[in-house]
Design a protein around this motif. Structure first.
Motif, mmCIF file in Angstrom:
data_model
loop_
_atom_site.group_PDB
_atom_site.id
_atom_site.type_symbol
_atom_site.label_atom_id
_atom_site.label_comp_id
_atom_site.label_asym_id
_atom_site.label_seq_id
_atom_site.Cartn_x
_atom_site.Cartn_y
_atom_site.Cartn_z
ATOM 1 N N THR A 88 0.878 -1.186 0.000
ATOM 2 C CA THR A 88 0.000 0.000 0.000
ATOM 3 C C THR A 88 0.908 1.228 0.000
ATOM 4 O O THR A 88 2.134 1.084 0.184
ATOM 5 N N SER A 89 0.336 2.398 -0.163
ATOM 6 C CA SER A 89 1.185 3.606 -0.108
ATOM 7 C C SER A 89 1.798 3.738 1.283
ATOM 8 O O SER A 89 2.963 4.147 1.422
ATOM 9 N N GLU A 90 1.055 3.357 2.340
ATOM 10 C CA GLU A 90 1.609 3.379 3.699
ATOM 11 C C GLU A 90 2.745 2.370 3.820
ATOM 12 O O GLU A 90 3.764 2.628 4.465
ATOM 13 N N LYS A 93 5.884 3.749 2.276
ATOM 14 C CA LYS A 93 6.522 4.721 3.173
ATOM 15 C C LYS A 93 7.328 4.001 4.247
ATOM 16 O O LYS A 93 8.441 4.416 4.596
ATOM 17 N N GLN A 115 2.622 -2.434 -9.198
ATOM 18 C CA GLN A 115 2.840 -2.477 -7.740
ATOM 19 C C GLN A 115 4.267 -2.951 -7.450
ATOM 20 O O GLN A 115 4.951 -2.401 -6.587
#
Ligand code: G3P
Length: 216
Positions: A88-90, A93, A115
């Motif tokens: 996921t984008s989280e 990060k 992805q």
């Protein structure tokens, strides 16, 4: 190609390890829950079998701060711990913070080549496309592996591709033909890989013929 075993069952891990074919272990919350045991003692048992081979353990948090906190705790278990982070984008990060700290990551639940490209750019150590789950919905999972391996070779990305959600021996064969770095395989499939009916028939015939040899 490296073989990881996709299980949290110490008995299965020991049997595969003793065959000399295992280069690491992957787990996920579902596999851990099947063991119905205290997490810490389960992981201690597994690490006692595989020693320094990599073991992937998954975070539960959905926010990057939670993933980072969990990853730091998990990484204290041993240098061989690889932290599984959802794609996921989280998650990206979190990977971006953890990799410079020397914490290895396995970006999981990857279902598209883009992805995988993102996870490689973020610097993830491993990337796990789930091919069986794509096959389940009538998409050719192995085509995804082909795309990812091509992209990583095109740009010399260092992330290793773990072919995950393997269901049968043909998946392992195809992963090897494509040149994937790793296949993470359930114990049942490792056992299936050892078998061939002509091997069984051959052993039976040799034993029968041996009985006919005159002995002193
Ligand atoms: O390594 C990923 C794997 O555990 C998922 O497998 O069979 O639940 O799709 P499966």
């Amino acid at each position: 190609m490296k073989f990881f075993i996709d299980t949290a069952n110490p008995g299965e891990i020991r049997k595969a390890y003793e065959m000399g074919v295992i280069d690491g272990v992957t787990t996920n919350p579902t596999l851990i829950s099947k063991e119905n045991r205290d997490f810490d003692s389960l992981i201690k048992d597994i690490c006692g079998i595989i020693r320094n081979l990599p073991i992937s353990l998954e975070v539960i948090g959905l926010k990057s701060e939670e993933m980072i906190r969990e990853a730091r705790t998990l990484s204290k278990i041993g240098d061989n711990v690889v932290v599984k982070i959802p794609m996921t984008s989280e998650g990206l990060k979190a990977v971006h913070v953890l990799i410079p700290e020397g914490i290895k990551t396995n970006t999981t639940l990857v279902f598209s080549a883009t992805q995988a490209l993102l996870a490689a750019k973020a610097g993830s150590t491993y990337i796990s496309p789930f091919i069986g789950r794509l096959d389940d919905i009538s998409q050719a999972g192995m085509e995804l592996v082909e795309q990812i391996v091509t992209i990583f070779n095109n740009y010399d990305f260092k992330s290793e591709v773990i072919v995950a959600s393997i269901r049968h021996p043909i998946h392992v064969l195809e992963a090897a033909l494509i040149g994937a770095d790793v296949a993470t395989i359930p114990y049942k499939v490792i056992e299936q890989l050892t078998k061939h009916p002509l091997t069984d028939i051959g052993i039976e015939r040799f034993l029968e013929d041996w009985k006919k040899v005159p002995k002193k």
